[in-house]
Design a protein around this motif. Structure first.
Motif, PDB file in Angstrom:
ATOM      1  N   LEU A  66     -96.100  52.326 -46.006  1.00  0.00           N
ATOM      2  CA  LEU A  66     -96.352  53.662 -46.535  1.00  0.00           C
ATOM      3  C   LEU A  66     -95.314  54.654 -46.034  1.00  0.00           C
ATOM      4  N   ASP A  67     -94.974  54.572 -44.763  1.00  0.00           N
ATOM      5  CA  ASP A  67     -93.950  55.470 -44.219  1.00  0.00           C
ATOM      6  C   ASP A  67     -92.647  55.329 -44.999  1.00  0.00           C
ATOM      7  N   ALA A  68     -92.277  54.085 -45.301  1.00  0.00           N
ATOM      8  CA  ALA A  68     -91.033  53.843 -46.021  1.00  0.00           C
ATOM      9  C   ALA A  68     -91.121  54.332 -47.467  1.00  0.00           C
ATOM     10  N   LEU A  69     -92.252  54.086 -48.121  1.00  0.00           N
ATOM     11  CA  LEU A  69     -92.408  54.473 -49.515  1.00  0.00           C
ATOM     12  C   LEU A  69     -92.471  55.981 -49.696  1.00  0.00           C
ATOM     13  N   LEU A  70     -93.022  56.673 -48.712  1.00  0.00           N
ATOM     14  CA  LEU A  70     -93.124  58.126 -48.788  1.00  0.00           C
ATOM     15  C   LEU A  70     -91.843  58.824 -48.358  1.00  0.00           C
ATOM     16  N   GLY A  71     -90.882  58.059 -47.897  1.00  0.00           N
ATOM     17  CA  GLY A  71     -89.585  58.602 -47.538  1.00  0.00           C
ATOM     18  C   GLY A  71     -88.609  58.447 -48.682  1.00  0.00           C
ATOM     19  N   ASP A  72     -87.342  58.602 -48.376  1.00  0.00           N
ATOM     20  CA  ASP A  72     -86.307  58.463 -49.407  1.00  0.00           C
ATOM     21  C   ASP A  72     -85.222  57.500 -48.955  1.00  0.00           C
ATOM     22  N   GLY A  73     -85.645  56.514 -48.175  1.00  0.00           N
ATOM     23  CA  GLY A  73     -84.703  55.559 -47.623  1.00  0.00           C
ATOM     24  C   GLY A  73     -84.319  54.477 -48.611  1.00  0.00           C
ATOM     25  N   PRO A  74     -83.807  53.362 -48.107  1.00  0.00           N
ATOM     26  CA  PRO A  74     -83.341  52.270 -48.961  1.00  0.00           C
ATOM     27  C   PRO A  74     -84.502  51.440 -49.513  1.00  0.00           C
TER      28      PRO A  74
ATOM     29  N   ARG B  39     -91.999  41.297 -52.430  1.00  0.00           N
ATOM     30  CA  ARG B  39     -91.321  41.969 -53.531  1.00  0.00           C
ATOM     31  C   ARG B  39     -90.620  43.200 -52.986  1.00  0.00           C
ATOM     32  N   SER B  40     -89.665  43.706 -53.733  1.00  0.00           N
ATOM     33  CA  SER B  40     -88.902  44.866 -53.282  1.00  0.00           C
ATOM     34  C   SER B  40     -89.044  46.004 -54.282  1.00  0.00           C
ATOM     35  N   VAL B  41     -89.125  47.226 -53.765  1.00  0.00           N
ATOM     36  CA  VAL B  41     -89.148  48.434 -54.586  1.00  0.00           C
ATOM     37  C   VAL B  41     -88.169  49.430 -53.992  1.00  0.00           C
ATOM     38  N   ALA B  42     -87.739  50.381 -54.828  1.00  0.00           N
ATOM     39  CA  ALA B  42     -86.704  51.321 -54.394  1.00  0.00           C
ATOM     40  C   ALA B  42     -87.215  52.761 -54.449  1.00  0.00           C
ATOM     41  N   PRO B  43     -87.443  53.404 -53.291  1.00  0.00           N
ATOM     42  CA  PRO B  43     -87.783  54.833 -53.278  1.00  0.00           C
ATOM     43  C   PRO B  43     -86.590  55.635 -53.823  1.00  0.00           C
ATOM     44  N   PRO B  44     -86.776  56.947 -54.073  1.00  0.00           N
ATOM     45  CA  PRO B  44     -87.972  57.739 -53.730  1.00  0.00           C
ATOM     46  C   PRO B  44     -89.054  57.672 -54.805  1.00  0.00           C
ATOM     47  N   PHE B  45     -90.298  57.939 -54.343  1.00  0.00           N
ATOM     48  CA  PHE B  45     -91.444  58.006 -55.242  1.00  0.00           C
ATOM     49  C   PHE B  45     -92.117  59.364 -55.080  1.00  0.00           C
ATOM     50  N   GLU B  46     -92.760  59.804 -56.149  1.00  0.00           N
ATOM     51  CA  GLU B  46     -93.541  61.039 -56.105  1.00  0.00           C
ATOM     52  C   GLU B  46     -95.015  60.755 -55.835  1.00  0.00           C
ATOM     53  N   VAL B  47     -95.448  59.544 -56.237  1.00  0.00           N
ATOM     54  CA  VAL B  47     -96.861  59.171 -56.091  1.00  0.00           C
ATOM     55  C   VAL B  47     -96.935  57.729 -55.592  1.00  0.00           C
ATOM     56  N   ILE B  48     -97.810  57.483 -54.624  1.00  0.00           N
ATOM     57  CA  ILE B  48     -98.135  56.131 -54.184  1.00  0.00           C
ATOM     58  C   ILE B  48     -99.601  55.900 -54.527  1.00  0.00           C
ATOM     59  N   LEU B  49     -99.883  54.869 -55.307  1.00  0.00           N
ATOM     60  CA  LEU B  49    -101.261  54.493 -55.639  1.00  0.00           C
ATOM     61  C   LEU B  49    -101.637  53.300 -54.786  1.00  0.00           C
ATOM     62  N   LEU B  50    -102.627  53.469 -53.919  1.00  0.00           N
ATOM     63  CA  LEU B  50    -103.110  52.405 -53.055  1.00  0.00           C
ATOM     64  C   LEU B  50    -104.515  52.025 -53.502  1.00  0.00           C
ATOM     65  N   GLU B  51    -104.662  50.799 -54.032  1.00  0.00           N
ATOM     66  CA  GLU B  51    -105.982  50.382 -54.502  1.00  0.00           C
ATOM     67  C   GLU B  51    -106.556  49.304 -53.590  1.00  0.00           C
ATOM     68  N   GLY B  52    -107.871  49.371 -53.428  1.00  0.00           N
ATOM     69  CA  GLY B  52    -108.564  48.394 -52.595  1.00  0.00           C
ATOM     70  C   GLY B  52    -110.050  48.669 -52.611  1.00  0.00           C
ATOM     71  N   TRP B  53    -110.828  47.627 -52.444  1.00  0.00           N
ATOM     72  CA  TRP B  53    -112.279  47.771 -52.619  1.00  0.00           C
ATOM     73  C   TRP B  53    -112.920  48.723 -51.622  1.00  0.00           C
TER      74      TRP B  53
END
Length: 273
Positions: free
Chosen positions: A111-119, A137-151
């Motif tokens: 989450l720290d990485a996804l909410l940042g603007d790093g590599p 899997r790999s994803v590339a920030p930056p993101f404006e929204v992170i959706l975290l789903e779980g029961w």
């Protein structure tokens, strides 16, 4: 409500109006926050979380809000780590899903990485067929929204006295002293509470009751063909989640509740949480 909604392992009603309400709420929260936001989406097994999150991500992207999707499931402890908990804490810890069976440190780092603007960020995955970690899997920030789903996203610990009586046969027969359920409750009060405190918005898919959950999960299992659990095994599996699921149904831990009927017809209701 417009066009027919997507179907997955069971009948879904038209979700277009509900989707729009949720997307509007997320976009508004992002605008007011002035920074990337973390949105938690909870719901019992088979309630349609994964399908909903995929649709929301697509619609947020269309509004110019780059969105990353995470599943709490992908952060399960490995099979070996859960086997260790089964030895050191309680045999029921071998089953994935309950609080305490996730790698929260790994999730917080992601989450720290996804909410940042790093590599590029490398994220884990979980292979339910092998009951162990799968290919990352790999994803590339930056993101404006992170959706975290779980029961159990947003679930709160219960009062100590509420844990005295078993809620089902699994607790009665396999956790007669309450060791396992008290351990899971302590996890909710600890690292999970810290994680959930990071959420900027919470959405809860609310089943009409817990009885329908096994039916919904059975629909998912039917799609697995030779890997599907039989009904007895499925009932025991779902029983692991009954206590926390029922507590969430009694008091929804979210600002927005999508009330579902047995066919998953949605009605979005704000709460006072």
């Amino acid at each position: 409500m417009g066009i027919a909604g997507e179907r997955q392992s069971g009948a879904y009603a038209d979700w277009s109006a509900a989707d729009m309400t949720l997307v509007d709420a997320i976009a508004t929260r992002r605008r007011r926050a002035g920074h990337a936001v973390l949105v938690g989406i909870a719901g019992a097994q088979g309630s349609g979380k994964t399908t909903l999150v995929r649709r929301l991500a697509e619609q947020l992207e269309q509004r110019g809000l780059p969105t990353a999707v995470l599943s709490l499931d992908d952060f399960y402890l490995t099979k070996a780590e859960r086997a260790g908990l089964a030895q050191s804490v309680h045999p029921l810890c071998v089953t994935r899903g309950v609080p305490g069976t996730h790698d929260l440190r790994l999730l917080e780092t992601a989450l720290d990485a996804l909410l940042g603007d790093g590599p590029t960020v490398t994220l884990p995955s979980f292979d339910k067929a092998s009951d162990d970690r799968g290919e990352p899997r790999s994803v590339a920030p930056p993101f404006e929204v992170i959706l975290l789903e779980g029961w159990c996203i947003g679930a709160k610990p219960q009062d100590w006295d509420a844990l005295n009586e078993p809620i089902n046969a699994l607790e009665r027969d396999e956790d007669p002293d309450g060791v396992w359920r008290r351990w899971a409750n302590d996890q909710l009060a600890g690292g999970y509470a810290t994680l959930f405190a990071r959420l900027d918005l919470r959405i809860f898919l609310k089943a009409p009751d817990f009885a329908v959950v096994e039916t919904w999960r059975a629909e998912q299992e039917a799609a697995l063909a030779d890997r599907a659990m039989d009904r007895t095994s499925l009932g025991r599996f779902v029983a692991h989640y009954q206590r926390i699921s029922c507590a969430m149904l009694a008091q929804a831990p979210a600002e927005l509740v999508v009330a579902l009927d047995a066919q998953r017809n949605p009605e979005v209701r704000p709460t006072s949480s």
